[in-house]
Design an enzyme around this catalytic site. Structure first.
Site, mmCIF file in Angstrom:
data_model
loop_
_atom_site.group_PDB
_atom_site.id
_atom_site.type_symbol
_atom_site.label_atom_id
_atom_site.label_comp_id
_atom_site.label_asym_id
_atom_site.label_seq_id
_atom_site.Cartn_x
_atom_site.Cartn_y
_atom_site.Cartn_z
ATOM 1 N N ARG A 91 10.590 7.068 -8.036
ATOM 2 C CA ARG A 91 9.213 7.382 -7.657
ATOM 3 C C ARG A 91 8.760 8.698 -8.281
ATOM 4 N NH1 ARG A 91 11.924 5.420 -3.197
ATOM 5 N NH2 ARG A 91 11.134 3.473 -2.312
ATOM 6 N N ASN A 123 2.583 6.622 -4.915
ATOM 7 C CA ASN A 123 3.872 7.281 -5.160
ATOM 8 C C ASN A 123 3.836 8.216 -6.363
ATOM 9 O OD1 ASN A 123 5.716 6.468 -3.124
ATOM 10 N ND2 ASN A 123 5.782 4.426 -4.014
ATOM 11 N N VAL A 125 4.823 9.722 -2.950
ATOM 12 C CA VAL A 125 3.858 9.968 -1.884
ATOM 13 C C VAL A 125 3.866 11.400 -1.357
ATOM 14 C CG1 VAL A 125 5.352 9.168 0.012
ATOM 15 C CG2 VAL A 125 2.860 8.997 0.213
ATOM 16 N N ASP A 151 10.629 3.549 4.941
ATOM 17 C CA ASP A 151 12.088 3.731 4.933
ATOM 18 C C ASP A 151 12.658 3.583 6.342
ATOM 19 O OD1 ASP A 151 12.255 5.162 2.029
ATOM 20 O OD2 ASP A 151 10.584 5.935 3.197
ATOM 21 N N THR A 152 11.912 4.107 7.317
ATOM 22 C CA THR A 152 12.365 4.043 8.703
ATOM 23 C C THR A 152 12.397 2.608 9.209
ATOM 24 O OG1 THR A 152 11.682 6.298 9.238
ATOM 25 C CG2 THR A 152 11.775 4.733 11.066
ATOM 26 N N ARG A 154 12.797 0.011 7.365
ATOM 27 C CA ARG A 154 13.929 -0.619 6.673
ATOM 28 C C ARG A 154 15.245 -0.253 7.359
ATOM 29 N NH1 ARG A 154 11.697 0.916 0.604
ATOM 30 N NH2 ARG A 154 10.547 -1.034 0.228
ATOM 31 N N HIS A 178 10.307 10.399 0.443
ATOM 32 C CA HIS A 178 10.289 8.940 0.351
ATOM 33 C C HIS A 178 10.868 8.609 -1.016
ATOM 34 C CE1 HIS A 178 9.140 4.792 0.334
ATOM 35 N NE2 HIS A 178 8.197 4.941 -0.580
#
Length: 317
Positions: A91, A123, A125, A151-152, A154, A178
């Site tokens: 990213r 991104n 981000v 991400d959380t 996931r 991120h």
């Protein structure tokens, strides 16, 4: 802000922008949704397509293609536009080109007289949220990045699948960038009301050796998706819709967004993913987790990396 209007503009009608719009319509989050894109025909086509399903949604939503001037009285403007991450790219590789794109977009939004909340999904981000804040002149509380919200979720998904538990009963966070330096906060991860570190090695479903494997899988999920279908959009679409919902409904929800740190966690002048209270005034509080020594070191490393990237942009500022 006239929160009762629930008017949201989305800048960028690529996969991410349209996934956010689709999620919002299905959940009845807004009642006015404006799509803005440099390709006006594309935004018009997406608006027509989305409107075809409105009668099956939870609310009557007016969806239409507009321009930057239509941001003037929006409660929230969501920015998704920018160059896409390609296979093999991180990213952070996108930073220079997308920083310039972000400045142009934010300048156009602010020229309309916009005085609401910016939500950044482009991104990288964390860096672009900082760029958007500087370009906008808005208070730091009203510029919010999607941060580690995706991400959380996931992270919670991986644990729920291993433990055969509803992911909504998995409570834990990914913090920091991120991206590749993100940090799984195992010391504050709970299954229901029980710390996960008390569950590890008590069941064959989850051992101590599994924890770093899970962290790495969460970190690399985007790369796996991009390798297979060239882009990720459903997860970030639903994650961004969740942030927008919290703002419009003044939920005071704790979400791991990219928020500005001004001394919290010992960090200054940086946006990064951290649990924060989100409502109709934006971010009203930062939740400071009592990280263990290893987590503190990893978080420091993640923030330092973000600051180095931001410093590289200064000559072009």
């Amino acid at each position: 802000m006239k929160v009762f209007n629930k008017k949201v503009a989305i800048i960028g009608t690529g996969f991410v922008g349209t996934s956010i719009a689709y999620s919002m319509i299905n959940q009845g989050i807004a009642n006015e949704l404006i799509l803005v894109d440099i390709d006006k025909a594309k935004s018009e086509g997406e608006a027509i397509d989305l409107l075809d399903g409105v009668s099956w949604g939870q609310e009557n939503v007016n969806v239409w293609a507009g321009d930057y001037q239509d941001c003037q009285d929006a409660d929230i403007v969501v920015i998704t536009a920018g160059a896409n991450q390609k296979p093999g790219q991180s990213r952070l590789d996108l930073v220079s080109i997308n920083a310039e794109i972000m400045k142009t977009i934010v300048n156009n939004i602010m020229k309309s007289g916009f005085d609401g909340i910016l939500v950044i999904a482009s991104n990288p981000v964390d860096v672009l949220t900082y760029v958007a804040w500087q370009a906008s002149g808005l208070p730091v509380s009203r510029v919010i990045g999607t941060g580690t919200t995706l991400d959380t979720t996931r992270f919670r998904k991986e644990l729920s699948q291993r433990l055969a538990i509803d992911p909504r009963n998995v409570h834990g966070y990914i913090i920091g960038e991120h991206g590749d330096s993100e940090v799984a906060v195992w010391s504050h991860t709970m299954i229901g009301t029980k710390p996960i570190l008390e569950i590890v090695d008590t069941t064959e479903r989850l051992t101590s050796d599994d924890l770093p494997i899970i962290s790495d899988k969460v970190k690399n999920t985007a790369y796996e998706i991009i390798d297979r279908k060239q882009a990720t959009y459903y997860g970030i679409g639903m994650s961004t819709a969740r942030i927008v919902k919290a703002i419009l409904n003044n939920e005071q929800a704790i979400l791991p967004v990219s928020a500005y740190l001004d001394g919290q966690y010992g960090q200054q002048d940086v946006f990064t993913g951290i649990p924060a209270v989100v409502g109709n005034q934006g971010v009203t509080d930062i939740i400071e987790l009592n990280l263990n020594t290893a987590e503190k070191e990893l978080f420091q490393k993640s923030v330092t990396q973000l600051k180095q990237v931001m410093a590289s942009l200064q000559p072009n500022a």
